[in-house]
Design a protein around this motif. Structure first.
Motif, PDB file in Angstrom:
ATOM      1  N   TYR A  22       0.916  -1.296  -0.064  1.00  0.00           N
ATOM      2  CA  TYR A  22       0.099  -0.028   0.111  1.00  0.00           C
ATOM      3  C   TYR A  22       0.806   1.218   0.014  1.00  0.00           C
ATOM      4  CZ  TYR A  22      -3.735  -3.062   1.589  1.00  0.00           C
ATOM      5  OH  TYR A  22      -4.662  -4.144   1.420  1.00  0.00           O
ATOM      6  N   PHE A  23       0.338   2.323  -0.445  1.00  0.00           N
ATOM      7  CA  PHE A  23       0.975   3.644  -0.194  1.00  0.00           C
ATOM      8  C   PHE A  23      -0.052   4.681   0.175  1.00  0.00           C
ATOM      9  CE2 PHE A  23      -0.642   4.416  -4.300  1.00  0.00           C
ATOM     10  CZ  PHE A  23      -0.852   5.692  -4.516  1.00  0.00           C
ATOM     11  N   LEU A  24       0.531   5.705   1.122  1.00  0.00           N
ATOM     12  CA  LEU A  24      -0.047   6.890   1.302  1.00  0.00           C
ATOM     13  C   LEU A  24       0.716   8.255   0.784  1.00  0.00           C
ATOM     14  CD1 LEU A  24      -2.078   8.295   3.493  1.00  0.00           C
ATOM     15  CD2 LEU A  24      -0.404   8.236   5.172  1.00  0.00           C
ATOM     16  N   ASP A  25       0.232   9.144   0.117  1.00  0.00           N
ATOM     17  CA  ASP A  25       0.455  10.305  -0.240  1.00  0.00           C
ATOM     18  C   ASP A  25       0.492  11.170   0.981  1.00  0.00           C
ATOM     19  OD1 ASP A  25       1.128  12.718  -0.964  1.00  0.00           O
ATOM     20  OD2 ASP A  25      -0.345  12.904  -2.944  1.00  0.00           O
ATOM     21  N   ILE A  26       1.595  11.464   1.843  1.00  0.00           N
ATOM     22  CA  ILE A  26       1.742  12.298   3.132  1.00  0.00           C
ATOM     23  C   ILE A  26       1.338  13.695   2.700  1.00  0.00           C
ATOM     24  CG2 ILE A  26       3.365  12.971   4.850  1.00  0.00           C
ATOM     25  CD1 ILE A  26       4.760  10.436   4.409  1.00  0.00           C
ATOM     26  N   ASP A  27       1.737  14.280   1.736  1.00  0.00           N
ATOM     27  CA  ASP A  27       1.434  15.570   1.258  1.00  0.00           C
ATOM     28  C   ASP A  27      -0.227  15.651   1.364  1.00  0.00           C
ATOM     29  OD1 ASP A  27       3.681  16.543   1.445  1.00  0.00           O
ATOM     30  OD2 ASP A  27       3.989  16.466  -0.696  1.00  0.00           O
ATOM     31  N   SER A  28      -0.922  14.918   0.798  1.00  0.00           N
ATOM     32  CA  SER A  28      -2.358  14.939   0.666  1.00  0.00           C
ATOM     33  C   SER A  28      -3.027  14.812   1.833  1.00  0.00           C
ATOM     34  CB  SER A  28      -2.845  13.967  -0.434  1.00  0.00           C
ATOM     35  OG  SER A  28      -2.587  14.411  -1.732  1.00  0.00           O
ATOM     36  N   PHE A  29      -2.509  13.991   2.691  1.00  0.00           N
ATOM     37  CA  PHE A  29      -2.940  13.535   3.958  1.00  0.00           C
ATOM     38  C   PHE A  29      -2.865  14.525   5.088  1.00  0.00           C
ATOM     39  CE2 PHE A  29      -2.492  11.445   8.144  1.00  0.00           C
ATOM     40  CZ  PHE A  29      -3.589  10.478   8.220  1.00  0.00           C
ATOM     41  N   ILE A  75      11.779  -2.878  -7.127  1.00  0.00           N
ATOM     42  CA  ILE A  75      10.484  -2.146  -8.188  1.00  0.00           C
ATOM     43  C   ILE A  75      11.295  -1.117  -8.335  1.00  0.00           C
ATOM     44  CG2 ILE A  75       8.504  -1.426  -7.948  1.00  0.00           C
ATOM     45  CD1 ILE A  75       7.555  -3.554  -5.772  1.00  0.00           C
ATOM     46  N   PRO A  76      11.783  -0.847  -9.505  1.00  0.00           N
ATOM     47  CA  PRO A  76      12.540   0.598  -9.891  1.00  0.00           C
ATOM     48  C   PRO A  76      11.402   1.438 -10.319  1.00  0.00           C
ATOM     49  CG  PRO A  76      12.789  -1.138 -11.692  1.00  0.00           C
ATOM     50  CD  PRO A  76      12.170  -1.802 -10.567  1.00  0.00           C
ATOM     51  N   ASN A  77      11.798   2.858 -10.174  1.00  0.00           N
ATOM     52  CA  ASN A  77      10.970   3.932 -10.750  1.00  0.00           C
ATOM     53  C   ASN A  77       9.438   3.983 -10.177  1.00  0.00           C
ATOM     54  OD1 ASN A  77      13.136   4.834 -12.096  1.00  0.00           O
ATOM     55  ND2 ASN A  77      12.533   3.045 -13.747  1.00  0.00           N
ATOM     56  N   ILE A  78       9.464   3.581  -8.754  1.00  0.00           N
ATOM     57  CA  ILE A  78       8.107   3.157  -8.137  1.00  0.00           C
ATOM     58  C   ILE A  78       7.228   4.607  -8.066  1.00  0.00           C
ATOM     59  CG2 ILE A  78       8.967   3.192  -6.040  1.00  0.00           C
ATOM     60  CD1 ILE A  78       6.000   1.350  -6.791  1.00  0.00           C
ATOM     61  N   ARG A  79       7.973   5.619  -7.365  1.00  0.00           N
ATOM     62  CA  ARG A  79       7.357   6.815  -7.172  1.00  0.00           C
ATOM     63  C   ARG A  79       6.929   7.685  -8.580  1.00  0.00           C
ATOM     64  NH1 ARG A  79       7.557  12.250  -6.850  1.00  0.00           N
ATOM     65  NH2 ARG A  79       6.637  13.200  -4.921  1.00  0.00           N
ATOM     66  N   GLU A  80       7.912   7.320  -9.543  1.00  0.00           N
ATOM     67  CA  GLU A  80       7.507   8.239 -10.784  1.00  0.00           C
ATOM     68  C   GLU A  80       6.389   7.425 -11.682  1.00  0.00           C
ATOM     69  OE1 GLU A  80       9.522   7.349 -15.201  1.00  0.00           O
ATOM     70  OE2 GLU A  80      10.917   7.858 -13.616  1.00  0.00           O
ATOM     71  N   HIS A  81       6.391   5.983 -11.382  1.00  0.00           N
ATOM     72  CA  HIS A  81       5.141   5.441 -12.175  1.00  0.00           C
ATOM     73  C   HIS A  81       3.833   5.850 -11.113  1.00  0.00           C
ATOM     74  CE1 HIS A  81       7.233   3.072 -14.616  1.00  0.00           C
ATOM     75  NE2 HIS A  81       7.830   2.180 -13.717  1.00  0.00           N
ATOM     76  N   ILE A  82       3.930   5.785 -10.066  1.00  0.00           N
ATOM     77  CA  ILE A  82       2.493   6.306  -8.993  1.00  0.00           C
ATOM     78  C   ILE A  82       2.229   7.700  -9.388  1.00  0.00           C
ATOM     79  CG2 ILE A  82       1.981   6.718  -6.818  1.00  0.00           C
ATOM     80  CD1 ILE A  82       3.573   4.467  -5.783  1.00  0.00           C
ATOM     81  N   VAL A  83       3.276   8.617  -9.559  1.00  0.00           N
ATOM     82  CA  VAL A  83       3.014  10.015  -9.857  1.00  0.00           C
ATOM     83  C   VAL A  83       2.599  10.248 -11.302  1.00  0.00           C
ATOM     84  CG1 VAL A  83       3.912  12.538 -10.250  1.00  0.00           C
ATOM     85  CG2 VAL A  83       4.395  10.980  -8.084  1.00  0.00           C
ATOM     86  N   SER A  84       2.987   9.602 -11.935  1.00  0.00           N
ATOM     87  CA  SER A  84       2.738   9.618 -13.468  1.00  0.00           C
ATOM     88  C   SER A  84       1.242   8.840 -13.964  1.00  0.00           C
ATOM     89  CB  SER A  84       3.575   8.986 -14.811  1.00  0.00           C
ATOM     90  OG  SER A  84       3.823   7.537 -14.212  1.00  0.00           O
ATOM     91  N   ASN A  85       0.762   8.136 -12.908  1.00  0.00           N
ATOM     92  CA  ASN A  85      -0.474   7.446 -12.857  1.00  0.00           C
ATOM     93  C   ASN A  85      -1.360   8.049 -12.021  1.00  0.00           C
ATOM     94  OD1 ASN A  85      -0.562   4.992 -14.757  1.00  0.00           O
ATOM     95  ND2 ASN A  85       1.379   4.909 -13.832  1.00  0.00           N
ATOM     96  N   ASN A  86      -1.066   9.509 -11.800  1.00  0.00           N
ATOM     97  CA  ASN A  86      -1.981  10.418 -10.692  1.00  0.00           C
ATOM     98  C   ASN A  86      -2.438   9.301  -9.636  1.00  0.00           C
ATOM     99  OD1 ASN A  86      -2.388  12.610 -12.811  1.00  0.00           O
ATOM    100  ND2 ASN A  86      -3.650  11.354 -13.949  1.00  0.00           N
ATOM    101  N   TYR A  87      -1.265   8.930  -8.998  1.00  0.00           N
ATOM    102  CA  TYR A  87      -1.568   8.290  -7.692  1.00  0.00           C
ATOM    103  C   TYR A  87      -2.513   7.422  -7.818  1.00  0.00           C
ATOM    104  CZ  TYR A  87       1.458  12.050  -6.021  1.00  0.00           C
ATOM    105  OH  TYR A  87       2.506  13.013  -5.917  1.00  0.00           O
ATOM    106  N   SER A  88      -2.641   6.479  -8.670  1.00  0.00           N
ATOM    107  CA  SER A  88      -3.693   5.432  -8.968  1.00  0.00           C
ATOM    108  C   SER A  88      -3.045   4.367  -8.294  1.00  0.00           C
ATOM    109  CB  SER A  88      -3.968   5.278 -10.299  1.00  0.00           C
ATOM    110  OG  SER A  88      -4.400   3.910 -10.651  1.00  0.00           O
ATOM    111  N   SER A  89      -3.965   3.323  -7.836  1.00  0.00           N
ATOM    112  CA  SER A  89      -3.571   2.010  -7.160  1.00  0.00           C
ATOM    113  C   SER A  89      -3.550   1.036  -8.172  1.00  0.00           C
ATOM    114  CB  SER A  89      -4.687   1.649  -6.154  1.00  0.00           C
ATOM    115  OG  SER A  89      -5.917   1.302  -6.910  1.00  0.00           O
ATOM    116  N   SER A  90      -3.861   1.264  -9.687  1.00  0.00           N
ATOM    117  CA  SER A  90      -3.479   0.458 -10.651  1.00  0.00           C
ATOM    118  C   SER A  90      -2.194   0.319 -11.259  1.00  0.00           C
ATOM    119  CB  SER A  90      -4.750   0.458 -11.604  1.00  0.00           C
ATOM    120  OG  SER A  90      -4.560   1.968 -12.306  1.00  0.00           O
TER     121      SER A  90
END
Length: 186
Positions: A22-29, A75-90
């Protein structure tokens, strides 16, 4: 799992559970009131096991290390993938690599993962595995007949938790409540 304070490069908190990653976007939180924890479904399904024992994140390289009951995932580039997918869980697990005992780790049951710059130290049910490149490994295991020449000695197999004491000394916490200090070249 270890908790890191977020930096400018990382405002994501990765959480490993018995049901996956799981992940949590701390800034949004903290600032936007978004109180949502997102399960990384596609990535969780690509792991050797969804039962996660530990996670470690290299903020400089944007690489997540996930220790599971079935092996270690990188898992490389994990943050990049999450941000580029608009923080989607998919988010998909592109270029993920799973390591098991057949791929160099001393045991498939990975209990902890510890990062020290370019060195990855994996606590397993059979001791410690230390690597910088996932091509060459050094093992710290309980002394047995036929121990290979690149093996350091531990007093017990099971390495539940790795704690850094100083630049070259780690404390390993074993299942049965024992602690052991070891010096390794890292």
């Amino acid at each position: 799992s270890r908790i890191q304070n977020p930096t400018g490069k990382q405002s994501l908190l990765f959480i490993g559970t018995s049901a996956g990653l799981y992940f949590l976007d701390i800034d949004s939180f903290l600032h936007d009131g978004v109180r949502k924890v997102n399960r990384l479904t596609s990535i969780s399904n690509a792991l050797p096991s969804t039962y996660i024992n530990a996670v470690a994140y290299n903020t400089d390289k944007d690489v997540l290390y996930v220790a599971t009951d079935g092996g270690l995932s990188v898992i490389p580039n994990i943050r990049e993938h999450i941000v580029s997918n608009n923080y989607s869980s998919s988010v998909k697990c592109t270029n993920c690599t799973n390591y098991t005992s057949r791929a160099g780790i001393s045991s498939t049951l990975c209990l902890d993962v510890f990062l020290n710059e370019a060195t990855v130290i994996i606590g397993t049910s059979d001791g410690l595995t230390v690597t910088k490149d996932f091509a060459n490994f050094v093992y710290y295991t309980k002394k047995q007949d036929g121990v290979s020449s690149n093996t350091g000695i531990l007093n017990n197999h099971m390495c539940n938790k790795i704690v850094r004491k100083n630049a070259s000394e780690l404390t390993v916490l074993h299942t049965i409540g024992l602690t052991e200090k070891i010096s390794i070249s890292i």
